[in-house]
Design an enzyme around this catalytic site. Structure first.
Site, PDB file in Angstrom:
ATOM      1  CG  PHE A  26      34.122  12.890  -6.997  1.00 37.75           C
ATOM      2  CD1 PHE A  26      35.308  12.515  -7.650  1.00 37.75           C
ATOM      3  CD2 PHE A  26      32.930  12.388  -7.307  1.00 37.75           C
ATOM      4  CE1 PHE A  26      35.122  11.429  -8.757  1.00 37.75           C
ATOM      5  CE2 PHE A  26      32.737  11.278  -8.358  1.00 37.75           C
ATOM      6  CZ  PHE A  26      33.878  10.751  -8.936  1.00 37.75           C
ATOM      7  CB  THR A  72      31.452   8.257  -6.357  1.00 37.56           C
ATOM      8  OG1 THR A  72      31.436   7.024  -6.824  1.00 37.56           O
ATOM      9  CG2 THR A  72      32.775   8.824  -6.042  1.00 37.56           C
TER      10      THR A  72
END
Length: 292
Positions: A178, A176
């Site tokens: 960010f 992921t």
């Protein structure tokens, strides 16, 4: 007079979520501030309750986080950094529970989907929870021995659970990305030529034939690497699109400046959301791509 610093960084989710882990990894000296929604996490920074926000923007398996691309253009926050977090799910239970006792597994719907193999193999019943850390909290609070949770390692520490199986996700390529948001508009300063800089911006092209093609031409002719380009519909209209883009480089770099100048010529609106240092993860990914 500058606003008083809180030394807090907001994130969406419960304590122990992946966003919480990202906050602690990148800013170990700051206090993570859990928020119920992404909008609450944004508002925490805008209202001064937090100095920064750690917001997931895309995942290698699940794709883009749609809510963020809606909130970013409408907020007053600026991107000041990025962080890449490899996602791992740990199977956790109440202390002393054996794997053979498990009947139901709680987690976020995406986590359940990314751990299908172990769930099917053991014929467990998947139960959707609000988020991964929340699943761990439910298991800890309900104290049902047959319940388990798929959650980040941090959640087991916070809620007093035992990890009985590690890294049970189906795919190793689960990461992921960010972005770190701030109320202050602060562009990173290039320290040397080898430093990887990233510029993120949104734009709307003029209503002209091949306008997008022409607007993008400047990045190709000036040798600017565009790592992301996505479109979003505005106001429920199929013909009104907002584009979000990431490019490698700084607006002060001559090639990026020329490319942005050409983009503005063919666009109705161009707004830079942030200029920040790219993480080392980008270099590693580029090296892997070249080896394939």
């Amino acid at each position: 007079m500058s606003a008083k610093k809180t030394n807090r960084i907001s994130f969406q989710g419960e304590p122990g979520a992946n966003s919480d882990t990202a906050c602690r990894n990148m800013f170990p000296d700051m206090e993570p501030l859990p928020c119920a929604t992404f909008e609450d996490a944004f508002n925490a920074v805008e209202s001064g309750k937090a100095d920064l926000a750690m917001i997931p923007i895309e995942n290698t398996l699940a794709g883009r986080v749609a809510d963020i691309h809606y909130l970013l253009p409408h907020s007053k926050l600026h991107i000041v950094g990025e962080y890449f977090l490899p996602i791992h799910f740990q199977l956790m239970v109440l202390p002393g529970v054996d794997v053979s006792e498990i009947k139901e597994v709680y987690s976020h719907i995406h986590a359940l989907g990314q751990c299908r193999k172990i769930i099917r193999k053991n014929r467990w019943k998947p139960v959707v929870a609000g988020d991964t850390a929340g699943a761990a909290r439910i298991v800890a609070e309900e104290k049902v021995r047959t319940n388990a949770a798929l959650a980040p390692r941090l959640a087991a520490e916070l809620y007093g659970l035992d990890i009985v199986a590690e890294n049970v996700e189906d795919s190793e390529n689960n990461v992921t990305r960010f972005v770190v948001l701030s109320k202050e508009k602060k562009w990173a300063v290039r320290k040397d030529d080898d430093q990887l800089m990233v510029t993120t911006f949104i734009f709307r092209v003029r209503n002209l034939p091949a306008a997008l093609y022409k607007a993008m031409g400047g990045f190709a002719t000036n040798g600017v690497n565009m790592t992301k380009l996505e479109s979003y519909q505005l106001g429920g209209k199929f013909f009104s699109s907002l584009f979000y883009a990431d490019v490698e480089g700084h607006p002060d770099d001559r090639n990026v400046a020329l490319a942005l100048e050409e983009l503005r010529f063919f666009s109705r609106e161009v707004r830079i959301l942030g200029v920040y240092e790219g993480q080392e993860f980008r270099h590693l990914q580029s090296e892997e791509d070249e080896q394939e």
